[in-house]
Design a protein around this motif. Structure first.
Motif, short mmCIF file in Angstrom:
data_model
loop_
_atom_site.label_atom_id
_atom_site.label_comp_id
_atom_site.label_asym_id
_atom_site.label_seq_id
_atom_site.Cartn_x
_atom_site.Cartn_y
_atom_site.Cartn_z
N THR A 1 31.05 44.19 69.96
CA THR A 1 30.22 44.92 70.78
C THR A 1 28.96 45.13 70.10
O THR A 1 28.03 44.78 70.90
CB THR A 1 30.70 46.46 71.00
N LEU A 2 28.88 45.19 68.21
CA LEU A 2 26.89 44.91 67.96
C LEU A 2 27.58 43.50 68.13
O LEU A 2 25.57 43.55 68.20
CB LEU A 2 27.35 45.50 66.22
N ARG A 3 27.78 42.59 67.63
CA ARG A 3 27.33 41.09 67.95
C ARG A 3 26.93 40.78 69.47
O ARG A 3 26.02 40.51 69.79
CB ARG A 3 28.95 39.57 67.97
N GLY A 4 27.15 41.49 70.63
CA GLY A 4 27.12 41.46 71.53
C GLY A 4 25.99 41.81 71.91
O GLY A 4 24.69 41.39 72.47
N LEU A 5 25.51 43.13 71.43
CA LEU A 5 24.34 43.40 71.54
C LEU A 5 22.92 43.17 71.09
O LEU A 5 22.22 42.92 71.25
CB LEU A 5 24.38 44.81 70.81
N LEU B 1 29.98 57.76 70.08
CA LEU B 1 29.91 55.74 69.63
C LEU B 1 31.27 55.10 70.28
O LEU B 1 30.62 54.82 70.78
CB LEU B 1 29.92 56.11 68.22
N ALA B 2 32.14 55.78 70.95
CA ALA B 2 32.86 55.39 71.01
C ALA B 2 33.42 55.20 72.36
O ALA B 2 33.35 54.37 73.46
CB ALA B 2 34.85 56.31 70.78
N LYS B 3 32.02 56.03 73.21
CA LYS B 3 31.92 55.68 74.70
C LYS B 3 30.79 55.02 74.96
O LYS B 3 30.93 53.97 75.68
CB LYS B 3 31.67 57.02 75.14
N ALA C 1 24.07 47.69 76.72
CA ALA C 1 23.46 47.54 76.23
C ALA C 1 22.19 48.95 76.00
O ALA C 1 22.22 49.40 74.55
CB ALA C 1 22.30 46.62 76.23
N LEU C 2 21.39 49.41 76.49
CA LEU C 2 21.19 50.69 76.94
C LEU C 2 22.09 51.67 76.05
O LEU C 2 21.93 52.81 75.92
CB LEU C 2 20.73 51.07 77.81
N LYS C 3 23.25 52.08 76.55
CA LYS C 3 24.59 53.06 76.36
C LYS C 3 24.53 52.63 74.50
O LYS C 3 24.90 54.19 74.48
CB LYS C 3 25.80 52.93 77.18
N LEU D 1 30.91 51.17 70.37
CA LEU D 1 30.09 51.23 69.52
C LEU D 1 31.83 51.55 68.51
O LEU D 1 31.23 50.95 66.93
CB LEU D 1 29.00 51.40 69.11
N VAL D 2 32.64 52.14 69.02
CA VAL D 2 33.61 52.29 67.70
C VAL D 2 34.94 52.53 68.02
O VAL D 2 35.44 53.47 69.66
CB VAL D 2 33.01 53.72 67.18
N SER D 3 36.11 52.44 67.21
CA SER D 3 37.13 52.79 68.10
C SER D 3 38.19 53.76 67.00
O SER D 3 38.19 53.61 65.91
CB SER D 3 38.06 51.88 68.51
#
Length: 109
Positions: free
Chosen positions: A79-83, A56-58, A6-8, A61-63
């Motif tokens: 990932t957005l939903r999980g955050l 963002l990929a790391k 989450a912090l990342k 959040l993005v691929s």
């Protein structure tokens, strides 16, 4: 979601260029956008934007997918939903009434 993940993700989104690029990619789901379209929309050089996309990929959040000669960038909605769920659960500490005003403000869904 793990607090470190989450912090990342939050750190990656804390830069205005990355935040804007991610928001644009979310709006273009499920098709995504080519890197060239993102460069055009941002007004940045391709190398500068690629550096931001790598952050963002790391963070998960993005691929990117290759379609022909184009790199298509996509927001990772899972990932957005999980955050979002992590933040809501953590901030509300299991007290649903604290999150009700937040849910009432969602007009997009």
């Amino acid at each position: 979601m793990d607090p470190n993940l989450a912090l990342k993700a939050l750190a990656a989104l804390a830069h205005s260029t990355r935040f804007d690029a991610f928001r644009l990619l979310v709006r273009h789901e499920p098709d995504g956008l080519s890197t060239g379209a993102l460069v055009e929309a941002s007004g940045l050089s391709q190398s500068t934007l690629s550096t931001h996309l790598a952050v963002l990929a790391k963070a998960g959040l993005v691929s990117a997918d290759k379609r022909g000669r184009h790199q298509i960038q996509r927001a990772n909605i899972d990932t957005l939903r999980g955050l979002m769920i992590f933040l809501a659960k953590d901030c509300c500490q299991g007290r649903a009434e604290l999150c009700e005003p937040l849910l009432a403000d969602l007009t997009c869904c």
